[in-house]
Design a protein around this motif. Structure first.
Motif, short mmCIF file in Angstrom:
data_model
loop_
_atom_site.label_atom_id
_atom_site.label_comp_id
_atom_site.label_asym_id
_atom_site.label_seq_id
_atom_site.Cartn_x
_atom_site.Cartn_y
_atom_site.Cartn_z
N GLU A 61 69.77 -76.31 23.56
CA GLU A 61 70.22 -77.60 24.08
C GLU A 61 69.42 -78.76 23.48
O GLU A 61 69.99 -79.80 23.10
CB GLU A 61 70.10 -77.62 25.60
N ASN A 62 68.09 -78.59 23.38
CA ASN A 62 67.26 -79.66 22.82
C ASN A 62 67.52 -79.85 21.33
O ASN A 62 67.50 -81.00 20.84
CB ASN A 62 65.78 -79.35 23.06
N LEU A 63 67.74 -78.76 20.59
CA LEU A 63 68.07 -78.90 19.18
C LEU A 63 69.36 -79.69 19.00
O LEU A 63 69.49 -80.53 18.11
CB LEU A 63 68.21 -77.52 18.54
N THR A 64 70.32 -79.42 19.88
CA THR A 64 71.61 -80.12 19.77
C THR A 64 71.48 -81.59 20.13
O THR A 64 71.99 -82.46 19.41
CB THR A 64 72.64 -79.45 20.69
N SER A 65 70.78 -81.87 21.24
CA SER A 65 70.72 -83.25 21.73
C SER A 65 69.73 -84.10 20.93
O SER A 65 70.00 -85.29 20.67
CB SER A 65 70.34 -83.26 23.21
N GLN A 66 68.59 -83.53 20.53
CA GLN A 66 67.55 -84.32 19.90
C GLN A 66 67.63 -84.36 18.38
O GLN A 66 67.07 -85.27 17.75
CB GLN A 66 66.17 -83.79 20.31
N ILE A 67 68.30 -83.41 17.76
CA ILE A 67 68.35 -83.37 16.29
C ILE A 67 69.79 -83.48 15.78
O ILE A 67 70.12 -84.41 15.06
CB ILE A 67 67.68 -82.08 15.75
N ILE A 68 70.63 -82.52 16.17
CA ILE A 68 71.97 -82.45 15.59
C ILE A 68 72.76 -83.72 15.91
O ILE A 68 73.32 -84.37 15.01
CB ILE A 68 72.72 -81.20 16.11
N PHE B 109 71.76 -83.67 1.41
CA PHE B 109 70.59 -82.94 1.92
C PHE B 109 70.49 -83.06 3.44
O PHE B 109 70.22 -82.08 4.14
CB PHE B 109 69.31 -83.48 1.27
N VAL B 110 70.71 -84.26 3.99
CA VAL B 110 70.69 -84.45 5.45
C VAL B 110 71.79 -83.61 6.11
O VAL B 110 71.57 -82.99 7.15
CB VAL B 110 70.84 -85.93 5.81
N GLU B 111 72.96 -83.57 5.50
CA GLU B 111 74.06 -82.76 6.04
C GLU B 111 73.69 -81.28 6.02
O GLU B 111 74.00 -80.55 6.97
CB GLU B 111 75.33 -83.01 5.24
N ARG B 112 73.05 -80.83 4.96
CA ARG B 112 72.66 -79.42 4.86
C ARG B 112 71.60 -79.07 5.91
O ARG B 112 71.64 -78.01 6.54
CB ARG B 112 72.12 -79.15 3.45
N TYR B 113 70.64 -79.99 6.11
CA TYR B 113 69.62 -79.74 7.13
C TYR B 113 70.24 -79.73 8.53
O TYR B 113 69.88 -78.92 9.38
CB TYR B 113 68.53 -80.80 7.05
N THR B 114 71.19 -80.63 8.79
CA THR B 114 71.89 -80.64 10.08
C THR B 114 72.62 -79.33 10.31
O THR B 114 72.60 -78.78 11.41
CB THR B 114 72.87 -81.82 10.13
#
Length: 577
Positions: A99-106, A31-36
């Motif tokens: 950029e923020n989605l990549t750095s802060q979440i992904i 599930f975490v992989e799918r959300y990522t």
């Protein structure tokens, strides 16, 4: 036996629980992989959207030297340009989201997934190890139990055999004694097996109690905490997902406000006045058409009024008096010379244009000439300072080598000033203030007069300079006719020039060349317009700045030829241009 079966049943149930937990935790990781992956695809969408918006903004930007650039004087066109600029900033905010989605979440989730998988593997490894240990203890217990059971049966059989031998009168006393000893040995072995079985049983019960009440609950507790942290981490990521969008909303709002402000800045009346100002001709309206009498006794020769509209269309080429009528440009009448005007084939004084348009063209031409004059004067001042440096320090170069270029610049300035006077005369004619013949020629300014006086002095002393076919002056001079120009008020050169054996000077700033400079003389360096250089020694008041291009190329350039930016910790701690 019942106790053994219950133990086996519990072990099987425990194994089934481990399998269920393993499936559940694996499902949580997936599930975490799918959300990522979802956030990653959203980030890619934001990047592509921003790219398309920027391309759209760039596509509709006005092209240089085009009709669209000329239209920017209208408020509506400027508002559209502002909208495009705001749209470009709006696209930049979508890049910030990506950029923020990549750095802060992904990035964070990918790192957490690695840790989560390692922790999950460790917990299940501990569980399997504990399960294997209790199974091994159970097998040892069963083995000792079977050995105890076997030894007991062997002891019973040995005892029965001894008793039969002892009861039989035909058996010798030695055989009876042997049977008795065998029975005693079997009973001792049974006693030892019983003791071993008892020890293994006690040990197994302790380990089983620790297994079910300590080890397995701890492992399950760790798995539960791991799962709770995973769920909490997903929740934090979802909250961050929303916050990333919320953070850019103020700037997006400012972009939209800028678009609204640009739309509100449109002024229809101002634009219409711009159109009138751009295309008004300055002609006076035509006069009344005269009555032509064709009655008896009147001349039948047709005449056309000089102010009639047909005259502008070229229907009458010559008046009865022999003078040619001059055509005028009237509204709503196509101009036959339109093509030639677009091609730029009109006369130099722009006499083919209406008065108002001619005045604007002449004024623009005068402004361009004045800029050229100022540029030539700046270059001339720099060369004059260079000559002063050469006179103070002959090792830097020959002062006479600068004279031909000074003469050429003086000639260019005079030529440009004469052009300005010519165009000012035409401008005065258009504005109705043409100077009389007795008036002295118009001068540009006191600055130009001062510069021109010095230029004339140099030009008079260089009478033997030869002019090339293209109008430029060559630098060939005989040694007897070299020009000696006196430079007044030259600043003293405080620092002495070294012979080049000194250590490399540190960089104290940067500079950008605003004019091209040909450093033919010793100690100078050639630069091209727009070139960036390092400053290693600032102007000491002599008009020269020492610069470096790389580790091996350095020299002096006129300070007026460059824009210098000193570092704050450099000498003087200031910035000057």
């Amino acid at each position: 036996m019942e106790s053994g079966r219950a133990t086996l049943l519990r072990e099987q149930q425990l194994k089934d629980q481990f399998d269920n937990l393993e499936k559940h935790t694996q499902s949580g990781i997936e599930f975490v992989e799918r959300y990522t992956k979802f956030v990653k695809e959203r980030s890619e969408i934001e990047i592509n959207y921003a790219k398309q918006i920027k391309n759209l903004s760039k596509k509709y930007q006005p092209k240089k030297n085009s009709k669209e650039e000329e239209e920017n004087k209208y408020t509506s066109c400027r508002a559209f340009l502002s909208t495009l600029n705001e749209l470009n900033d709006y696209a930049g905010q979508h890049e910030v989201i990506a950029e923020n989605l990549t750095s802060q979440i992904i990035t964070e989730l990918l790192r957490y997934l690695t840790e989560l998988k390692a922790e999950r593997k460790s917990h299940f490894h501990d569980g399997r190890k504990a399960q294997q240990h209790i199974e091994c203890s159970w097998k040892q217990l069963e083995s000792s139990k079977r050995r105890f059971e076997r030894d007991c049966k062997e002891a019973d059989r040995a005892q029965q055999y001894f008793e039969r031998m002892d009861a039989d009168i035909n058996v010798t006393k030695a055989d009876v004694e042997k049977a008795r000893q065998q029975a005693q040995m079997r009973h001792q072995m049974a006693a030892d097996s019983k003791s071993e079985y008892s020890n293994f049983l006690t040990k197994f019960n302790q380990e089983q109690n620790e297994h079910y009440y300590t080890l397995i609950p701890n492992i399950f507790q760790k798995l539960q905490e791991m799962e709770e942290r995973r769920i909490e981490r997903v929740g934090v990521s979802m909250k961050t997902y929303a916050e990333v969008d919320r953070e850019v909303l103020p700037i997006v709002g400012k972009c939209l406000d800028g678009m609204t402000k640009a739309a509100e800045s449109i002024e229809p009346k101002t634009d219409s006045k711009q159109v009138v100002e751009s295309y008004k001709s300055g002609f006076e309206p035509p006069g009344d058409v005269e009555f032509e009498d064709y009655g008896p006794g009147q001349s039948m020769k047709r005449t056309v009024s000089e102010t009639s509209l047909s005259n502008s269309r070229g229907e009458v080429k010559e008046r009865p008096s022999g003078g040619k009528s001059k055509g005028k440009l009237w509204p709503f009448i196509k101009n036959k010379n339109k093509l030639s005007l677009k091609l730029g084939s009109g006369p130099e004084d722009f006499s083919h244009l209406p008065p108002e348009q001619r005045r604007k063209k002449l004024q623009a031409k005068i402004d361009d000439l004045n800029k050229d004059i100022q540029k030539e004067m700046d270059q001339k001042d720099a060369l004059t300072k260079m000559k002063g440096v050469y006179e103070k320090n002959p090792q830097m170069g020959d002062p006479a080598s600068v004279d031909p270029r000074l003469v050429e610049m003086a000639m260019n300035i005079e030529k440009l000033q004469s052009e300005v006077q010519k165009f000012e005369g035409w401008l005065a004619e258009v504005e109705g203030r043409l100077p009389s013949k007795s008036d002295p020629p118009r001068r540009q300014s006191g600055l130009y007069e001062t510069q021109n006086s010095n230029s004339s002095t140099v030009a008079n002393n260089c009478a033997q300079d030869r002019e090339s076919p293209d109008g430029s002056y060559t630098e060939e001079q005989s040694s007897e006719t070299q020009v000696k120009v006196a430079i007044a008020n030259t600043p003293e050169f405080d620092d002495e020039f070294d012979d080049g054996d000194e250590e490399t000077l540190p960089t104290i700033g940067t500079c950008k060349a605003i004019y091209q400079f040909e450093g033919h003389n010793e100690g100078t360096i050639s630069v091209t317009e727009g070139e960036l250089l390092y400053v290693i020694e600032e102007d000491k008041g002599d008009g020269w700045t020492r610069v470096r291009r790389n580790e091996e190329e350095e020299g002096y350039v006129p300070t007026s030829y460059v824009e210098v930016l000193l570092e704050t910790n450099a000498k003087g701690a200031m910035t000057y241009i």
